[in-house]
Design a protein around this motif. Structure first.
Motif, PDB file in Angstrom:
ATOM      1  N   LEU A 122       0.818  -1.213   0.000  1.00  0.00           N
ATOM      2  CA  LEU A 122       0.000   0.000   0.000  1.00  0.00           C
ATOM      3  C   LEU A 122       0.855   1.269   0.000  1.00  0.00           C
ATOM      4  CD1 LEU A 122      -2.967   0.604  -0.170  1.00  0.00           C
ATOM      5  CD2 LEU A 122      -3.091   0.539   2.319  1.00  0.00           C
ATOM      6  N   GLY A 123       1.973   1.260   0.721  1.00  0.00           N
ATOM      7  CA  GLY A 123       2.872   2.415   0.718  1.00  0.00           C
ATOM      8  C   GLY A 123       3.452   2.675  -0.668  1.00  0.00           C
TER       9      GLY A 123
ATOM     10  N   GLY B 284       1.272   6.257  -7.156  1.00  0.00           N
ATOM     11  CA  GLY B 284       0.086   7.033  -7.533  1.00  0.00           C
ATOM     12  C   GLY B 284       0.360   8.529  -7.502  1.00  0.00           C
ATOM     13  N   TYR B 285       0.975   8.992  -6.429  1.00  0.00           N
ATOM     14  CA  TYR B 285       1.343  10.406  -6.336  1.00  0.00           C
ATOM     15  C   TYR B 285       2.321  10.758  -7.468  1.00  0.00           C
ATOM     16  CZ  TYR B 285      -0.633  11.744  -1.751  1.00  0.00           C
ATOM     17  OH  TYR B 285      -1.473  12.087  -0.719  1.00  0.00           O
TER      18      TYR B 285
ATOM     19  N   MET C 110       8.562  11.304  -8.728  1.00  0.00           N
ATOM     20  CA  MET C 110       8.128   9.914  -8.799  1.00  0.00           C
ATOM     21  C   MET C 110       9.296   8.968  -8.504  1.00  0.00           C
ATOM     22  SD  MET C 110       6.045   7.854 -11.793  1.00  0.00           S
ATOM     23  CE  MET C 110       7.173   8.307 -13.075  1.00  0.00           C
ATOM     24  N   ALA C 111      10.468   9.281  -9.029  1.00  0.00           N
ATOM     25  CA  ALA C 111      11.644   8.440  -8.788  1.00  0.00           C
ATOM     26  C   ALA C 111      12.002   8.429  -7.298  1.00  0.00           C
ATOM     27  CB  ALA C 111      12.827   8.937  -9.616  1.00  0.00           C
ATOM     28  N   LEU C 112      11.942   9.589  -6.664  1.00  0.00           N
ATOM     29  CA  LEU C 112      12.234   9.667  -5.234  1.00  0.00           C
ATOM     30  C   LEU C 112      11.215   8.878  -4.427  1.00  0.00           C
ATOM     31  CD1 LEU C 112      13.740  10.871  -2.762  1.00  0.00           C
ATOM     32  CD2 LEU C 112      12.121  12.780  -2.891  1.00  0.00           C
ATOM     33  N   LEU C 113       9.937   9.078  -4.715  1.00  0.00           N
ATOM     34  CA  LEU C 113       8.883   8.387  -3.958  1.00  0.00           C
ATOM     35  C   LEU C 113       8.948   6.877  -4.164  1.00  0.00           C
ATOM     36  CD1 LEU C 113       5.905  10.848  -4.533  1.00  0.00           C
ATOM     37  CD2 LEU C 113       7.244  10.544  -2.445  1.00  0.00           C
TER      38      LEU C 113
ATOM     39  N   ALA D  22      -5.482  19.553  -0.910  1.00  0.00           N
ATOM     40  CA  ALA D  22      -4.426  19.917   0.035  1.00  0.00           C
ATOM     41  C   ALA D  22      -3.523  18.732   0.352  1.00  0.00           C
ATOM     42  CB  ALA D  22      -5.047  20.474   1.311  1.00  0.00           C
ATOM     43  N   ILE D  23      -4.081  17.559   0.517  1.00  0.00           N
ATOM     44  CA  ILE D  23      -3.285  16.386   0.881  1.00  0.00           C
ATOM     45  C   ILE D  23      -2.486  15.867  -0.311  1.00  0.00           C
ATOM     46  CG2 ILE D  23      -3.450  13.965   1.568  1.00  0.00           C
ATOM     47  CD1 ILE D  23      -5.645  14.785   3.498  1.00  0.00           C
ATOM     48  N   VAL D  24      -3.081  15.833  -1.480  1.00  0.00           N
ATOM     49  CA  VAL D  24      -2.404  15.271  -2.643  1.00  0.00           C
ATOM     50  C   VAL D  24      -1.379  16.245  -3.212  1.00  0.00           C
ATOM     51  CG1 VAL D  24      -2.727  14.434  -5.004  1.00  0.00           C
ATOM     52  CG2 VAL D  24      -4.298  13.722  -3.205  1.00  0.00           C
ATOM     53  N   LEU D  25      -1.704  17.520  -3.283  1.00  0.00           N
ATOM     54  CA  LEU D  25      -0.802  18.460  -3.937  1.00  0.00           C
ATOM     55  C   LEU D  25       0.259  19.022  -3.004  1.00  0.00           C
ATOM     56  CD1 LEU D  25      -0.395  19.392  -6.774  1.00  0.00           C
ATOM     57  CD2 LEU D  25      -1.542  21.501  -6.201  1.00  0.00           C
TER      58      LEU D  25
END
Length: 195
Positions: free
Chosen positions: A56-57, A63-64, A80-83, A144-147
């Protein structure tokens, strides 16, 4: 504002983050909130124990990252590469904790949750004491949470001298939005006073 309107999202978010101290708190706490969420979600495997890195993580991270890449590929792909890399590291650490460390897997989750909560509290402090304005999540929780983490990427890019034309448009648009909000608040106070 559409879901792919990057400039509109940045203007919305900036209009809640103008105070330098509050911005500094957010630049520190927002990554902690996202990373700690990825960490405490990493034990939740999506396809069973045979595929531990599909968790899930990791799904949250990818997804982000994909959404950010669609909004702006120049900052989205590195984000994306960092996440994605951090999602892998969090799961690898989690899987090996009982073998290499005095910290247990349960403690790993507890520390991640504690950091998550402390970071949220720090942000509420920043809004209440320094910004003197409610946080953006009260007006648009999902936005607010996603961006918010992508906003941090843009703040770093601006600090490095990158995309300064976008920064100027964002700051100007947020300034206009704040003035409109203050005018509406003043009109509402005047109306209550006259009533």
């Amino acid at each position: 504002m559409g879901i792919l309107d990057l400039e509109g999202h940045l203007i919305f978010y900036r209009s809640y983050h103008f105070n330098h101290t509050n911005v500094s708190i957010h630049l520190f706490c927002i990554p902690i909130i996202l990373f700690s969420t990825m960490a405490f979600l990493s034990p939740v495997n999506l396809f069973g124990k045979e595929y531990p890195y599909f968790n899930l993580g990791a799904a949250l991270a990818w997804g982000y990252g994909l959404y950010y890449s669609i909004l702006d590929w120049q900052l989205g792909i590195p984000s994306m590469a960092l996440l994605g890399s951090l999602a892998y590291v969090f799961k690898a650490v989690y899987l090996n904790l009982n073998n290499i460390s005095a910290i247990t897997q349960k403690q790993f989750i507890q520390y991640a949750i504690a950091l998550h909560i402390l970071s949220w509290l720090a942000q509420f402090y920043g809004h209440g004491v320094h910004e003197k304005r409610a946080p953006a999540l009260l007006d648009n929780l999902l936005q607010a949470i996603v961006l918010a983490p992508f906003f941090v990427s843009f703040e770093i890019a601006f600090w490095l001298g990158y995309k300064l034309d976008l920064k100027k448009r964002m700051d100007n648009g947020a300034g206009r939005r704040i003035m409109e909000i203050k005018q509406k608040e003043a009109a509402a106070v005047a109306q209550r006073t006259n009533s």
